[in-house]
Design a protein around this motif. Structure first.
Motif, PDB file in Angstrom:
ATOM      1  N   VAL A   3       0.893  -1.252   0.127  1.00  0.00           N
ATOM      2  CA  VAL A   3       0.097  -0.104  -0.091  1.00  0.00           C
ATOM      3  C   VAL A   3       1.041   1.200  -0.048  1.00  0.00           C
ATOM      4  CG1 VAL A   3      -2.017   1.058   1.223  1.00  0.00           C
ATOM      5  CG2 VAL A   3      -1.585  -1.157   1.549  1.00  0.00           C
ATOM      6  N   LEU A   4       0.639   2.248  -0.697  1.00  0.00           N
ATOM      7  CA  LEU A   4       1.418   3.358  -0.868  1.00  0.00           C
ATOM      8  C   LEU A   4       0.722   4.678  -0.585  1.00  0.00           C
ATOM      9  CD1 LEU A   4       3.276   2.747  -4.291  1.00  0.00           C
ATOM     10  CD2 LEU A   4       4.116   2.466  -1.876  1.00  0.00           C
ATOM     11  N   VAL A   5       1.452   5.632   0.158  1.00  0.00           N
ATOM     12  CA  VAL A   5       0.544   6.814   0.715  1.00  0.00           C
ATOM     13  C   VAL A   5       0.053   7.492  -0.916  1.00  0.00           C
ATOM     14  CG1 VAL A   5       1.693   6.906   2.796  1.00  0.00           C
ATOM     15  CG2 VAL A   5       2.666   8.276   0.942  1.00  0.00           C
ATOM     16  N   PRO A   6      -0.910   8.418  -0.519  1.00  0.00           N
ATOM     17  CA  PRO A   6      -1.526   8.936  -1.828  1.00  0.00           C
ATOM     18  C   PRO A   6      -0.720  10.122  -2.121  1.00  0.00           C
ATOM     19  CG  PRO A   6      -2.974   9.369   0.304  1.00  0.00           C
ATOM     20  CD  PRO A   6      -1.816   8.448   0.598  1.00  0.00           C
ATOM     21  N   ASN A   7       0.306  10.679  -1.331  1.00  0.00           N
ATOM     22  CA  ASN A   7       1.260  11.814  -1.630  1.00  0.00           C
ATOM     23  C   ASN A   7       2.287  11.434  -2.415  1.00  0.00           C
ATOM     24  OD1 ASN A   7      -0.363  14.312  -1.115  1.00  0.00           O
ATOM     25  ND2 ASN A   7       0.452  14.392   0.860  1.00  0.00           N
ATOM     26  N   ILE A   8       2.665  10.058  -2.472  1.00  0.00           N
ATOM     27  CA  ILE A   8       3.808   9.967  -3.339  1.00  0.00           C
ATOM     28  C   ILE A   8       4.217  10.673  -4.687  1.00  0.00           C
ATOM     29  CG2 ILE A   8       4.286   7.553  -2.063  1.00  0.00           C
ATOM     30  CD1 ILE A   8       3.510   6.382  -4.534  1.00  0.00           C
ATOM     31  N   THR A   9       3.105  10.743  -5.372  1.00  0.00           N
ATOM     32  CA  THR A   9       3.042  11.463  -6.767  1.00  0.00           C
ATOM     33  C   THR A   9       3.435  12.847  -6.680  1.00  0.00           C
ATOM     34  OG1 THR A   9       1.742   9.747  -7.724  1.00  0.00           O
ATOM     35  CG2 THR A   9       2.156  11.751  -9.070  1.00  0.00           C
ATOM     36  N   LEU A  10       2.812  13.586  -5.844  1.00  0.00           N
ATOM     37  CA  LEU A  10       2.894  14.826  -5.389  1.00  0.00           C
ATOM     38  C   LEU A  10       4.160  15.270  -4.908  1.00  0.00           C
ATOM     39  CD1 LEU A  10       1.434  17.601  -5.208  1.00  0.00           C
ATOM     40  CD2 LEU A  10       0.602  17.116  -3.106  1.00  0.00           C
ATOM     41  N   ALA A  11       4.742  14.305  -3.985  1.00  0.00           N
ATOM     42  CA  ALA A  11       5.888  14.670  -3.487  1.00  0.00           C
ATOM     43  C   ALA A  11       7.030  14.796  -4.481  1.00  0.00           C
ATOM     44  CB  ALA A  11       6.340  13.523  -2.412  1.00  0.00           C
ATOM     45  N   GLN A  12       6.968  13.703  -5.503  1.00  0.00           N
ATOM     46  CA  GLN A  12       7.579  13.537  -6.592  1.00  0.00           C
ATOM     47  C   GLN A  12       7.721  14.642  -7.506  1.00  0.00           C
ATOM     48  OE1 GLN A  12       7.462  10.108  -8.920  1.00  0.00           O
ATOM     49  NE2 GLN A  12       8.967  10.480 -10.548  1.00  0.00           N
ATOM     50  N   VAL A  13       6.250  15.394  -7.846  1.00  0.00           N
ATOM     51  CA  VAL A  13       6.459  16.269  -8.820  1.00  0.00           C
ATOM     52  C   VAL A  13       7.099  17.741  -7.792  1.00  0.00           C
ATOM     53  CG1 VAL A  13       4.608  17.958  -9.696  1.00  0.00           C
ATOM     54  CG2 VAL A  13       4.442  15.605  -9.794  1.00  0.00           C
ATOM     55  N   LEU A  14       7.133  17.710  -6.663  1.00  0.00           N
ATOM     56  CA  LEU A  14       7.194  18.880  -5.912  1.00  0.00           C
ATOM     57  C   LEU A  14       8.720  18.788  -5.617  1.00  0.00           C
ATOM     58  CD1 LEU A  14       4.593  19.287  -3.382  1.00  0.00           C
ATOM     59  CD2 LEU A  14       4.913  20.700  -5.516  1.00  0.00           C
ATOM     60  N   GLY A  15       9.654  17.468  -6.083  1.00  0.00           N
ATOM     61  CA  GLY A  15      10.973  17.382  -5.827  1.00  0.00           C
ATOM     62  C   GLY A  15      11.369  17.118  -4.392  1.00  0.00           C
ATOM     63  N   VAL A  16      10.697  16.573  -3.679  1.00  0.00           N
ATOM     64  CA  VAL A  16      11.066  16.285  -2.257  1.00  0.00           C
ATOM     65  C   VAL A  16      12.388  15.376  -2.251  1.00  0.00           C
ATOM     66  CG1 VAL A  16      10.322  14.656  -0.360  1.00  0.00           C
ATOM     67  CG2 VAL A  16       8.645  16.266  -1.514  1.00  0.00           C
ATOM     68  N   ARG A  17      13.263  15.685  -1.314  1.00  0.00           N
ATOM     69  CA  ARG A  17      14.512  15.116  -1.393  1.00  0.00           C
ATOM     70  C   ARG A  17      14.476  13.787  -0.927  1.00  0.00           C
ATOM     71  NH1 ARG A  17      15.837  20.305   0.846  1.00  0.00           N
ATOM     72  NH2 ARG A  17      15.719  19.499   2.810  1.00  0.00           N
ATOM     73  N   ALA A  18      15.156  12.919  -1.205  1.00  0.00           N
ATOM     74  CA  ALA A  18      15.480  11.683  -0.810  1.00  0.00           C
ATOM     75  C   ALA A  18      14.587  10.507  -1.502  1.00  0.00           C
ATOM     76  CB  ALA A  18      15.450  11.312   0.640  1.00  0.00           C
ATOM     77  N   ILE A  19      13.681  10.965  -2.437  1.00  0.00           N
ATOM     78  CA  ILE A  19      12.882  10.015  -3.004  1.00  0.00           C
ATOM     79  C   ILE A  19      13.864   9.381  -4.161  1.00  0.00           C
ATOM     80  CG2 ILE A  19      11.260   9.996  -4.992  1.00  0.00           C
ATOM     81  CD1 ILE A  19       9.590  12.020  -3.544  1.00  0.00           C
ATOM     82  N   ALA A  20      13.593   7.856  -3.889  1.00  0.00           N
ATOM     83  CA  ALA A  20      14.325   6.937  -4.833  1.00  0.00           C
ATOM     84  C   ALA A  20      13.460   6.182  -5.883  1.00  0.00           C
ATOM     85  CB  ALA A  20      15.185   5.985  -4.029  1.00  0.00           C
ATOM     86  N   TYR A  21      12.232   6.518  -6.146  1.00  0.00           N
ATOM     87  CA  TYR A  21      11.192   6.201  -6.896  1.00  0.00           C
ATOM     88  C   TYR A  21      10.722   6.886  -8.028  1.00  0.00           C
ATOM     89  CZ  TYR A  21       7.979   8.657  -4.104  1.00  0.00           C
ATOM     90  OH  TYR A  21       7.346   9.639  -3.471  1.00  0.00           O
ATOM     91  N   ASP A  22      10.006   6.359  -9.056  1.00  0.00           N
ATOM     92  CA  ASP A  22       9.124   6.915 -10.125  1.00  0.00           C
ATOM     93  C   ASP A  22       7.866   6.351 -10.006  1.00  0.00           C
ATOM     94  OD1 ASP A  22       8.010   8.082 -12.069  1.00  0.00           O
ATOM     95  OD2 ASP A  22       9.959   8.064 -13.456  1.00  0.00           O
ATOM     96  N   THR A  23       6.872   7.232  -9.564  1.00  0.00           N
ATOM     97  CA  THR A  23       5.542   6.597  -9.640  1.00  0.00           C
ATOM     98  C   THR A  23       4.798   6.412 -10.961  1.00  0.00           C
ATOM     99  OG1 THR A  23       4.373   8.836  -9.795  1.00  0.00           O
ATOM    100  CG2 THR A  23       5.076   7.861  -7.496  1.00  0.00           C
ATOM    101  N   ARG A  24       5.626   6.616 -12.108  1.00  0.00           N
ATOM    102  CA  ARG A  24       5.265   6.368 -13.329  1.00  0.00           C
ATOM    103  C   ARG A  24       5.564   5.201 -13.751  1.00  0.00           C
ATOM    104  NH1 ARG A  24       7.460  12.036 -15.642  1.00  0.00           N
ATOM    105  NH2 ARG A  24       9.215  11.193 -14.177  1.00  0.00           N
ATOM    106  N   LYS A  25       6.232   4.338 -12.937  1.00  0.00           N
ATOM    107  CA  LYS A  25       7.079   3.016 -13.393  1.00  0.00           C
ATOM    108  C   LYS A  25       6.305   1.943 -12.297  1.00  0.00           C
ATOM    109  CE  LYS A  25      11.051   5.130 -15.216  1.00  0.00           C
ATOM    110  NZ  LYS A  25      12.521   4.940 -15.466  1.00  0.00           N
ATOM    111  N   PHE A  26       5.729   2.413 -11.235  1.00  0.00           N
ATOM    112  CA  PHE A  26       5.209   1.160 -10.418  1.00  0.00           C
ATOM    113  C   PHE A  26       4.178   0.410 -11.407  1.00  0.00           C
ATOM    114  CE2 PHE A  26       6.094   3.849  -6.614  1.00  0.00           C
ATOM    115  CZ  PHE A  26       6.870   2.900  -6.090  1.00  0.00           C
ATOM    116  N   ASP A  27       4.027  -0.860 -10.790  1.00  0.00           N
ATOM    117  CA  ASP A  27       2.877  -1.638 -11.540  1.00  0.00           C
ATOM    118  C   ASP A  27       1.842  -1.589 -10.578  1.00  0.00           C
ATOM    119  OD1 ASP A  27       4.158  -2.418 -13.800  1.00  0.00           O
ATOM    120  OD2 ASP A  27       5.125  -4.196 -12.883  1.00  0.00           O
ATOM    121  N   TRP A  28       0.827  -0.861 -10.781  1.00  0.00           N
ATOM    122  CA  TRP A  28      -0.321  -0.505 -10.122  1.00  0.00           C
ATOM    123  C   TRP A  28      -1.348  -1.667 -10.082  1.00  0.00           C
ATOM    124  CZ3 TRP A  28       0.589   3.298  -6.748  1.00  0.00           C
ATOM    125  CH2 TRP A  28       1.298   4.247  -7.087  1.00  0.00           C
ATOM    126  N   ILE A  29      -1.947  -2.074  -8.791  1.00  0.00           N
ATOM    127  CA  ILE A  29      -2.822  -3.289  -8.866  1.00  0.00           C
ATOM    128  C   ILE A  29      -4.410  -2.622  -8.765  1.00  0.00           C
ATOM    129  CG2 ILE A  29      -3.441  -5.128  -7.424  1.00  0.00           C
ATOM    130  CD1 ILE A  29      -0.623  -5.382  -8.968  1.00  0.00           C
TER     131      ILE A  29
END
Length: 346
Positions: A105-131
């Motif tokens: 389960v992922l928190v809903p803000n992971i995409t927004l955090a990526q768009v905003l450039g939050v530091r220490a992110i090591a993922y790309d939400t566009r590449k997850f395999d969503w279920i």
């Protein structure tokens, strides 16, 4: 000569190990989903501490999803709290096995955090395999009954202490942006490990309030509502709360189109809800199986009855709906993203 022989033996051993690994990998990939999943135990990562809304919904899913996956594997929910959900997202993206045995389960803000450039992110939400998702939440700001912040108008006139769980928590990102964009006066009280701890902090008077899904407030803290212990100050979605239609939307704080664009950007996470994903690169046949199994589960009478017994609302969504929400966040007007970044302080 001895060194040469040792080198040859070492090289031969390496080649043999690599060959065996390749054969094992090819065998696993050649298995049908039923053959692969039979007798296995899958992990469902929970991005927060036990007792919060993510934990409650994840354990509901863990108790039912295995019945619909060919081979009927067991599923165990495992809590991985940290950095308001970023730890679980980073783990799923870069470390978790990519064979279909680990979901999160992922928190809903992971995409927004990526768009905003939050530091220490090591993922790309566009590449997850969503279920899929079982719930699209209605984030609601509440304050304790002793707080002087009781209405949406109070947010602009008095300092309101908000308990948050970390840099990418919805409470933190939304509060910070609203302070900069529309002039609210939120002050963040950080460091809580999950919504359960944040709730206790509010009850103890460490904070005026916090931001939680209405669905979780209703199911886990029904006494708050029954005994008028909280003020429902504002909802962070456009659609009304069916049981409390009088609660205003944060959208009402926008005074011009530019502010509306920014608010649109951070209202998006509620459409994400509590999405479930696999790591990038899961074999296609297994991914399709997980998705179809999830779709069957959310329609199952026993699953629905269990959710009702736990007083849990459901608003299921397919994987492609989540993909659409992610794409929309990355397609936000550049000016809105720039403004959001300007006011978001890490």
């Amino acid at each position: 000569m001895a060194n040469t022989l040792c080198s040859i033996r070492a090289s031969s051993t390496t080649i043999i190990i690599a060959f065996i690994s390749l054969l094992c990998s090819q065998f696993a990939n050649a298995q049908t989903p039923e053959q692969f999943y039979k007798g296995r135990t899958l992990s469902l990562i929970v991005p927060n501490a036990p007792g919060g809304s993510f934990d409650v919904y994840a354990r509901l899913v863990a108790g039912h999803l295995g019945r619909f996956i060919p081979g009927n594997p067991s599923i165990i929910a495992q809590n991985m709290p940290g950095a308001a959900g970023m730890l679980a997202a980073n783990y799923l993206y870069g470390i978790a096995p990519k064979d279909g045995t680990v979901l999160s389960v992922l928190v809903p803000n992971i995409t927004l955090a990526q768009v905003l450039g939050v530091r220490a992110i090591a993922y790309d939400t566009r590449k997850f395999d969503w279920i899929g998702r079982v719930i699209a939440t209605t984030a609601t700001l509440f304050t304790w009954h002793r707080s002087q912040t009781k209405t949406i108008a109070d947010l602009k006139t008095r300092e309101t202490l908000v308990a948050t769980t970390g840099a990418i928590s919805q409470a933190e990102i939304d509060s910070t942006m609203l302070n900069g964009v529309v002039g609210t006066k939120f002050k963040l009280i950080r460091g809580y490990k999950g919504s359960g701890e944040a709730a206790l902090a509010v009850e103890r008077g460490e904070a005026d309030g916090s931001l939680m899904p209405w669905e979780f407030i209703k199911s886990a803290h029904g006494d708050w509502l029954r005994d008028d212990k909280i003020n429902l100050v504002v909802r962070y979605v456009r659609h009304p709360i069916a049981e409390r239609p009088e609660v205003p939307s944060v959208w009402d704080l926008a005074q011009n189109p530019e502010q509306r664009d920014v608010i649109d950007l951070f209202l998006g996470p509620d459409e994400m809800g509590q999405p479930i994903a696999a790591p990038p690169g899961v074999p296609r046949e297994r991914l399709a199986t997980l998705r179809s199994s999830f779709d069957a589960m959310v329609k199952d009478p026993d699953f629905l009855a269990d959710a009702a017994k736990r007083n849990l609302d459901l608003r299921p969504g397919r994987f492609d709906e989540i993909e659409k929400t992610v794409a929309e966040a990355f397609a936000a007007p550049p000016a809105a993203v720039e403004t959001a970044r300007k006011y978001y302080k890490q």
